[in-house]
Design a protein around this motif. Structure first.
Motif, PDB file in Angstrom:
ATOM      1  N   LEU A  47       8.718 -45.890  77.837  1.00  0.00           N
ATOM      2  CA  LEU A  47       9.077 -46.893  76.840  1.00  0.00           C
ATOM      3  C   LEU A  47       9.287 -46.244  75.474  1.00  0.00           C
ATOM      4  CD1 LEU A  47       9.424 -49.832  75.888  1.00  0.00           C
ATOM      5  CD2 LEU A  47       6.927 -49.993  75.763  1.00  0.00           C
ATOM      6  N   GLU A  48       8.351 -45.413  75.065  1.00  0.00           N
ATOM      7  CA  GLU A  48       8.456 -44.743  73.767  1.00  0.00           C
ATOM      8  C   GLU A  48       9.640 -43.782  73.705  1.00  0.00           C
ATOM      9  OE1 GLU A  48       4.779 -42.943  72.590  1.00  0.00           O
ATOM     10  OE2 GLU A  48       3.804 -44.877  72.246  1.00  0.00           O
ATOM     11  N   ASN A  49      10.061 -43.287  74.846  1.00  0.00           N
ATOM     12  CA  ASN A  49      11.203 -42.364  74.885  1.00  0.00           C
ATOM     13  C   ASN A  49      12.527 -43.080  75.105  1.00  0.00           C
ATOM     14  OD1 ASN A  49      10.160 -39.597  74.481  1.00  0.00           O
ATOM     15  ND2 ASN A  49       8.827 -40.187  76.172  1.00  0.00           N
ATOM     16  N   GLY A  50      12.513 -44.409  75.034  1.00  0.00           N
ATOM     17  CA  GLY A  50      13.749 -45.177  75.056  1.00  0.00           C
ATOM     18  C   GLY A  50      14.385 -45.403  76.407  1.00  0.00           C
ATOM     19  N   ARG A  51      13.597 -45.323  77.468  1.00  0.00           N
ATOM     20  CA  ARG A  51      14.167 -45.576  78.800  1.00  0.00           C
ATOM     21  C   ARG A  51      14.642 -47.028  78.888  1.00  0.00           C
ATOM     22  NH1 ARG A  51      11.819 -44.040  84.720  1.00  0.00           N
ATOM     23  NH2 ARG A  51      13.543 -44.977  85.839  1.00  0.00           N
ATOM     24  N   ASP A  52      15.866 -47.221  79.301  1.00  0.00           N
ATOM     25  CA  ASP A  52      16.480 -48.546  79.341  1.00  0.00           C
ATOM     26  C   ASP A  52      15.921 -49.456  80.430  1.00  0.00           C
ATOM     27  OD1 ASP A  52      18.218 -48.128  77.206  1.00  0.00           O
ATOM     28  OD2 ASP A  52      19.770 -47.275  78.484  1.00  0.00           O
ATOM     29  N   SER A  53      15.327 -48.901  81.455  1.00  0.00           N
ATOM     30  CA  SER A  53      14.944 -49.720  82.606  1.00  0.00           C
ATOM     31  C   SER A  53      13.523 -50.298  82.526  1.00  0.00           C
ATOM     32  CB  SER A  53      15.090 -48.905  83.894  1.00  0.00           C
ATOM     33  OG  SER A  53      14.215 -47.798  83.860  1.00  0.00           O
ATOM     34  N   CYS A  54      12.857 -50.168  81.402  1.00  0.00           N
ATOM     35  CA  CYS A  54      11.516 -50.738  81.260  1.00  0.00           C
ATOM     36  C   CYS A  54      11.614 -52.261  81.272  1.00  0.00           C
ATOM     37  CB  CYS A  54      10.866 -50.269  79.950  1.00  0.00           C
ATOM     38  SG  CYS A  54      10.487 -48.510  79.945  1.00  0.00           S
ATOM     39  N   GLY A  55      10.721 -52.915  82.023  1.00  0.00           N
ATOM     40  CA  GLY A  55      10.757 -54.365  82.163  1.00  0.00           C
ATOM     41  C   GLY A  55      10.329 -55.099  80.901  1.00  0.00           C
ATOM     42  N   LEU A  56      11.039 -56.168  80.580  1.00  0.00           N
ATOM     43  CA  LEU A  56      10.774 -56.918  79.362  1.00  0.00           C
ATOM     44  C   LEU A  56       9.357 -57.481  79.333  1.00  0.00           C
ATOM     45  CD1 LEU A  56      11.735 -58.056  76.674  1.00  0.00           C
ATOM     46  CD2 LEU A  56      12.643 -60.023  77.922  1.00  0.00           C
ATOM     47  N   GLY A  57       8.863 -57.979  80.439  1.00  0.00           N
ATOM     48  CA  GLY A  57       7.517 -58.544  80.466  1.00  0.00           C
ATOM     49  C   GLY A  57       6.465 -57.528  80.052  1.00  0.00           C
ATOM     50  N   ARG A  58       6.588 -56.320  80.563  1.00  0.00           N
ATOM     51  CA  ARG A  58       5.623 -55.272  80.199  1.00  0.00           C
ATOM     52  C   ARG A  58       5.824 -54.824  78.757  1.00  0.00           C
ATOM     53  NH1 ARG A  58       5.766 -50.957  84.875  1.00  0.00           N
ATOM     54  NH2 ARG A  58       7.978 -51.307  84.645  1.00  0.00           N
ATOM     55  N   ILE A  59       7.058 -54.817  78.288  1.00  0.00           N
ATOM     56  CA  ILE A  59       7.315 -54.470  76.887  1.00  0.00           C
ATOM     57  C   ILE A  59       6.640 -55.490  75.974  1.00  0.00           C
ATOM     58  CG2 ILE A  59       9.096 -54.311  75.100  1.00  0.00           C
ATOM     59  CD1 ILE A  59      10.971 -53.199  77.330  1.00  0.00           C
ATOM     60  N   LEU A  60       6.742 -56.762  76.324  1.00  0.00           N
ATOM     61  CA  LEU A  60       6.114 -57.807  75.514  1.00  0.00           C
ATOM     62  C   LEU A  60       4.598 -57.651  75.469  1.00  0.00           C
ATOM     63  CD1 LEU A  60       8.307 -60.868  76.540  1.00  0.00           C
ATOM     64  CD2 LEU A  60       8.401 -59.570  74.405  1.00  0.00           C
ATOM     65  N   ILE A  61       3.990 -57.202  76.564  1.00  0.00           N
ATOM     66  CA  ILE A  61       2.544 -56.955  76.588  1.00  0.00           C
ATOM     67  C   ILE A  61       2.196 -55.862  75.578  1.00  0.00           C
ATOM     68  CG2 ILE A  61       0.644 -55.999  77.971  1.00  0.00           C
ATOM     69  CD1 ILE A  61       1.954 -57.420  80.414  1.00  0.00           C
ATOM     70  N   VAL A  62       2.967 -54.787  75.568  1.00  0.00           N
ATOM     71  CA  VAL A  62       2.724 -53.673  74.635  1.00  0.00           C
ATOM     72  C   VAL A  62       2.872 -54.156  73.192  1.00  0.00           C
ATOM     73  CG1 VAL A  62       3.517 -51.400  73.865  1.00  0.00           C
ATOM     74  CG2 VAL A  62       3.446 -51.924  76.315  1.00  0.00           C
ATOM     75  N   LEU A  63       3.950 -54.881  72.904  1.00  0.00           N
ATOM     76  CA  LEU A  63       4.157 -55.377  71.545  1.00  0.00           C
ATOM     77  C   LEU A  63       3.008 -56.265  71.107  1.00  0.00           C
ATOM     78  CD1 LEU A  63       7.987 -56.229  71.670  1.00  0.00           C
ATOM     79  CD2 LEU A  63       6.893 -54.205  70.676  1.00  0.00           C
ATOM     80  N   ASP A  64       2.559 -57.151  71.985  1.00  0.00           N
ATOM     81  CA  ASP A  64       1.447 -58.036  71.656  1.00  0.00           C
ATOM     82  C   ASP A  64       0.168 -57.239  71.408  1.00  0.00           C
ATOM     83  OD1 ASP A  64       0.294 -60.749  71.398  1.00  0.00           O
ATOM     84  OD2 ASP A  64      -0.810 -60.172  73.203  1.00  0.00           O
ATOM     85  N   THR A  65      -0.101 -56.255  72.231  1.00  0.00           N
ATOM     86  CA  THR A  65      -1.300 -55.427  72.080  1.00  0.00           C
ATOM     87  C   THR A  65      -1.296 -54.695  70.741  1.00  0.00           C
ATOM     88  OG1 THR A  65      -1.467 -55.137  74.471  1.00  0.00           O
ATOM     89  CG2 THR A  65      -2.646 -53.547  73.093  1.00  0.00           C
ATOM     90  N   LEU A  66      -0.127 -54.236  70.304  1.00  0.00           N
ATOM     91  CA  LEU A  66      -0.011 -53.517  69.034  1.00  0.00           C
ATOM     92  C   LEU A  66       0.136 -54.458  67.836  1.00  0.00           C
ATOM     93  CD1 LEU A  66       2.329 -50.590  70.125  1.00  0.00           C
ATOM     94  CD2 LEU A  66      -0.095 -50.433  69.529  1.00  0.00           C
ATOM     95  N   GLY A  67       0.242 -55.749  68.100  1.00  0.00           N
ATOM     96  CA  GLY A  67       0.386 -56.715  67.010  1.00  0.00           C
ATOM     97  C   GLY A  67       1.789 -56.752  66.432  1.00  0.00           C
ATOM     98  N   ILE A  68       2.775 -56.348  67.216  1.00  0.00           N
ATOM     99  CA  ILE A  68       4.165 -56.370  66.773  1.00  0.00           C
ATOM    100  C   ILE A  68       4.784 -57.692  67.207  1.00  0.00           C
ATOM    101  CG2 ILE A  68       6.440 -55.293  66.982  1.00  0.00           C
ATOM    102  CD1 ILE A  68       4.968 -52.655  67.617  1.00  0.00           C
TER     103      ILE A  68
END
Length: 80
Positions: A47-68
């Motif tokens: 995800l941090e390296n910009g891979r396009d195939s990361c799932g949106l649901g998991r991305i949203l979990i990361v953003l929420d955890t970081l408070g973004i």
């Protein structure tokens, strides 16, 4: 995140850089963030390296955890 600090995200690489910067500012390493999110270190690294195939649901979990907060701005003149 206050609107004045909003970062336009147009690709996976920009989102990845934002996540990496936020993680480091919070003093978290990949292992700790993975534990907080319940996701793998490999996924976070991709995800941090910009891979396009990361799932949106998991991305949203990361953003929420970081408070973004993720916001989308529709084009002018479009209906809600």
């Amino acid at each position: 995140m206050p609107l004045s600090l909003a970062v336009p995200i147009h690709d996976a690489a920009t989102l990845g850089k934002l996540i990496r910067r936020s993680r480091k500012q919070q003093g978290l390493n990949l292992e700790t963030l993975a534990g907080l999110c319940g996701l793998s270190i490999r996924f976070l690294s991709e995800l941090e390296n910009g891979r396009d195939s990361c799932g949106l649901g998991r991305i949203l979990i990361v953003l929420d955890t970081l408070g973004i907060e993720l916001s989308a701005v529709p084009p002018e003149g479009s209906e809600s």
